[in-house]
Design a protein around this motif. Structure first.
Motif, mmCIF file in Angstrom:
data_model
loop_
_atom_site.group_PDB
_atom_site.id
_atom_site.type_symbol
_atom_site.label_atom_id
_atom_site.label_comp_id
_atom_site.label_asym_id
_atom_site.label_seq_id
_atom_site.Cartn_x
_atom_site.Cartn_y
_atom_site.Cartn_z
ATOM 1 N N UNK A 146 -5.323 5.629 -1.160
ATOM 2 C CA UNK A 146 -4.644 4.983 -2.281
ATOM 3 C C UNK A 146 -4.761 3.465 -2.196
ATOM 4 N N UNK A 147 -5.577 2.925 -1.291
ATOM 5 C CA UNK A 147 -5.670 1.467 -1.171
ATOM 6 C C UNK A 147 -6.967 0.976 -1.813
ATOM 7 N N UNK A 173 10.795 3.294 0.362
ATOM 8 C CA UNK A 173 9.649 3.840 -0.351
ATOM 9 C C UNK A 173 9.771 5.321 -0.646
ATOM 10 N N UNK A 225 9.120 11.706 -3.529
ATOM 11 C CA UNK A 225 7.818 11.084 -3.389
ATOM 12 C C UNK A 225 6.878 11.994 -2.577
ATOM 13 N N UNK A 274 0.839 -1.208 0.000
ATOM 14 C CA UNK A 274 0.000 0.000 0.000
ATOM 15 C C UNK A 274 0.866 1.248 0.000
ATOM 16 N N UNK A 275 2.021 1.139 0.667
ATOM 17 C CA UNK A 275 2.901 2.294 0.769
ATOM 18 C C UNK A 275 3.485 2.715 -0.573
ATOM 19 N N UNK A 276 3.447 1.818 -1.539
ATOM 20 C CA UNK A 276 3.974 2.153 -2.862
ATOM 21 C C UNK A 276 3.183 3.267 -3.510
ATOM 22 N N UNK A 277 1.911 3.400 -3.091
ATOM 23 C CA UNK A 277 1.087 4.473 -3.629
ATOM 24 C C UNK A 277 0.942 4.364 -5.138
ATOM 25 N N UNK A 278 1.243 5.457 -5.845
ATOM 26 C CA UNK A 278 1.027 5.467 -7.301
ATOM 27 C C UNK A 278 1.914 4.478 -8.050
ATOM 28 N N UNK A 297 1.595 4.020 7.098
ATOM 29 C CA UNK A 297 2.613 4.040 6.051
ATOM 30 C C UNK A 297 2.070 4.543 4.714
ATOM 31 N N UNK A 298 0.774 4.734 4.636
ATOM 32 C CA UNK A 298 0.213 5.119 3.337
ATOM 33 C C UNK A 298 -1.082 5.899 3.577
ATOM 34 N N UNK A 314 2.236 1.431 -7.300
ATOM 35 C CA UNK A 314 1.674 0.085 -7.213
ATOM 36 C C UNK A 314 1.186 -0.363 -8.584
#
Lengths: 278, 267
Positions: free
Chosen positions: B204-205, B57, B62, A66-70, B199-200, A72
């Motif tokens: 975005x999930x 990450x 970012x 999920x932390x990869x964001x865009x 962490x996010x 992913x």
């Protein structure tokens, strides 16, 4: 030499006249007994050895996913995840094997039953090997559990299965011996948890586990190169993915060399009874 | 009353102030005595997570929304440290007392159940906030942390620490051995705190996880707490405040009820 047994575990301390009591260069019966003790201990904690590391690794994985964001779903994002899987497996292997030996020895020391193995006619060689092997089994089993979990989330073909097992075993052996040393050096639980929080966990985390070291500043790369866990993980990553930062043969040599050093130190400290015999 | 010189029993009013203060002092002294384990160790672990996730990450460029990833990550990790330590403090305090048998020293004196509950929770909150403060200061050395709404920061930190302290108290009363507590920590507290938007950004999930996050109180702690720093939110602050107040009230009642009936602690 042993008669067939009904139960896999004969009652502890049972008198078995059929056993040969002469002790040669290596006290096999003593080694077997200690190893059996370690295996029983492991069996009783099976849930914590197998389930907890697998759940934890899946959580780390989800955080990264999920932390990869865009990123992913893109090739770059996928590469991060593929890189991550062998690292997570080895993280479980190294921490679990160190925990197993260290806690086992310290528990015996604190509860006062260490005397039972100090008195028995087993030498440092048998004791250190039995503990180390117990730690290796714990580490490798927990690594297998994480690997099975990874098959659900992010299935990867294993390039060199035997080499993967070899690197996992070597990494586990190294950390089992290191854990045993901390068990010898500690006299309280506080000491043990300090070894983990301030040494083992940081050293395992900062070992190119989560990110390739080629992206790090050169000074930092040199530091990571000096970390034996980095070599265990890098070799394992080669065995799984077929590519790694450096030559796997070199990694294997370094890990085995460190194993030999740690074994010699542990055997020496055990035989002089440092912090164990008053 | 023939002997006027005999000692008089101390009169306890509606609140046993001495008892309450003593209990709170014990709860704080208990963890400060082993500060290497209770303060330094969690700070180091949290900073390690920060380093690892930033390396893997972050990149320098970012962004999450308008916020650099490193700034986005920091409040989440600080909140994670607060909650895990608040939980660890009360749960270990009660469980160690139970296993070692000295819980009786807490149950015998004239201290009411609500006073005990409060004292344990205050101990957990103080530990959580101390760990959080030290972690935040350490991170602030590396990454500038804005303070958009300090009130929100304090409110969410206290609420979250209180909630986890209560949960730890209830868990400690319920557990019979350390294995039970380890199971609760490994399979409930850690997953909830990790999978909560630390962490996010939960925007975005996938939809399923987005929905599940809204059922997770940790999501509201972290979201509101982060709003206090960076002024950007993933959810609804009002809902979060209501969820936290409601959950805290229910847990406080449960813990109070357990202590007053002596569930699992009086034979």
């Amino acid at each position: 030499m042993t008669a067939p047994q009904q139960s896999p575990f004969p009652p502890a301390g049972a008198f078995r006249p059929e056993l040969d009591r002469r002790i040669g260069v290596f006290h096999r019966l003593g080694f077997q007994t200690l190893l059996q003790r370690e295996m029983r201990r492991l069996w009783r904690m099976a849930a914590m050895v197998v389930v907890a590391p697998a759940v934890m690794a899946m959580i780390y994985f989800a955080c990264f996913l999920f932390g990869l964001g865009p990123q992913r779903g893109t090739p770059e994002g996928d590469a991060v995840l593929t890189f991550l899987v062998p690292g997570l497996i080895m993280l479980s292997v190294v921490l679990r094997s160190a925990e197993n030996t260290g806690f086992s020895l310290l528990f015996a020391k604190i509860e006062g039953m260490l005397v039972d193995q100090l008195m028995a006619p087993v030498g440092a060689r048998e004791v250190v090997l039995a503990y180390a092997l117990g730690g290796v089994v714990a580490g490798v089993v927990s690594g297998l559990a994480v690997w099975l979990g990874s098959l659900v989330l992010w299935p990867l073909p294993v390039a060199h299965p035997l080499a993967a097992l070899g690197f996992a075993t070597a990494g586990a052996l190294m950390m089992a011996l290191a854990g045993l040393l901390t068990g010898i050096a500690s006299t309280k639980w506080d000491h043990m948890s300090a070894w983990f929080t301030f040494l083992f966990v940081p050293v395992s985390f900062l070992s190119g586990l989560f990110a390739p070291i080629s992206g790090m500043p050169p000074a930092w790369q040199a530091v990571v190169q000096a970390n034996p866990i980095f070599h265990a993980i890098d070799g394992f990553r080669w065995a799984m993915l077929g590519s790694s930062h450096q030559d796997p043969g070199r990694s294997a040599l370094i890990v085995l060399g460190v194993c030999a050093l740690l074994y010699a130190l542990a055997a020496r400290l055990y035989s002089i009874g440092w912090k164990m015999k008053a | 009353m023939s002997q006027t010189s005999s000692p008089m029993p101390r009169q306890v009013g509606a609140v046993n102030w001495i008892g309450l203060a003593t209990m709170i002092r014990r709860e704080i002294h208990r963890f400060l005595k082993v500060w290497v384990q209770t303060i330094a160790a969690p700070v180091v672990t949290t900073l390690l997570f920060y380093a690892v996730f930033a390396l893997a990450l972050g990149g320098v460029v970012r962004m999450v929304g308008d916020i650099p990833f490193l700034q986005f990550l920091a409040p989440g990790l600080v909140m994670m440290a607060i909650t895990q330590n608040a939980f660890a403090n009360t749960s270990s305090s009660v469980l160690v007392s139970k296993v070692q048998g000295n819980i009786v020293d807490v149950l015998m004196p004239p201290i009411a159940a609500w006073e005990l509950t409060l004292a344990y929770v205050v101990g957990g909150i103080v530990r959580g906030l101390l760990v959080g403060l030290v972690t935040a200061l350490a991170i602030a050395v590396v990454v500038p942390l804005p303070l958009a709404h300090p009130g929100y920061i304090l409110f969410h930190a206290v609420m979250a620490a209180g909630l986890l302290s209560l949960l730890g108290l209830i868990g400690g009363i319920w557990a019979d051995k350390f294995d039970h507590m380890a199971a609760v920590t490994n399979f409930v507290v850690t997953p909830l705190s990790f999978l909560s938007g630390t962490f996010y950004s939960i925007n975005s999930v996938p939809p399923l996880f987005h929905f599940l996050a809204h059922l997770n109180p940790f999501f509201y702690f972290i979201d509101g707490f982060r709003y206090g720093f960076i002024g950007q939110t993933d959810g609804t602050l009002g809902t979060g405040i209501a969820v936290m107040l409601g959950t805290n009230a229910v847990l406080a009642l449960t813990a109070w009820r357990m202590l007053s009936t002596g569930y699992k602690i009086k034979a």
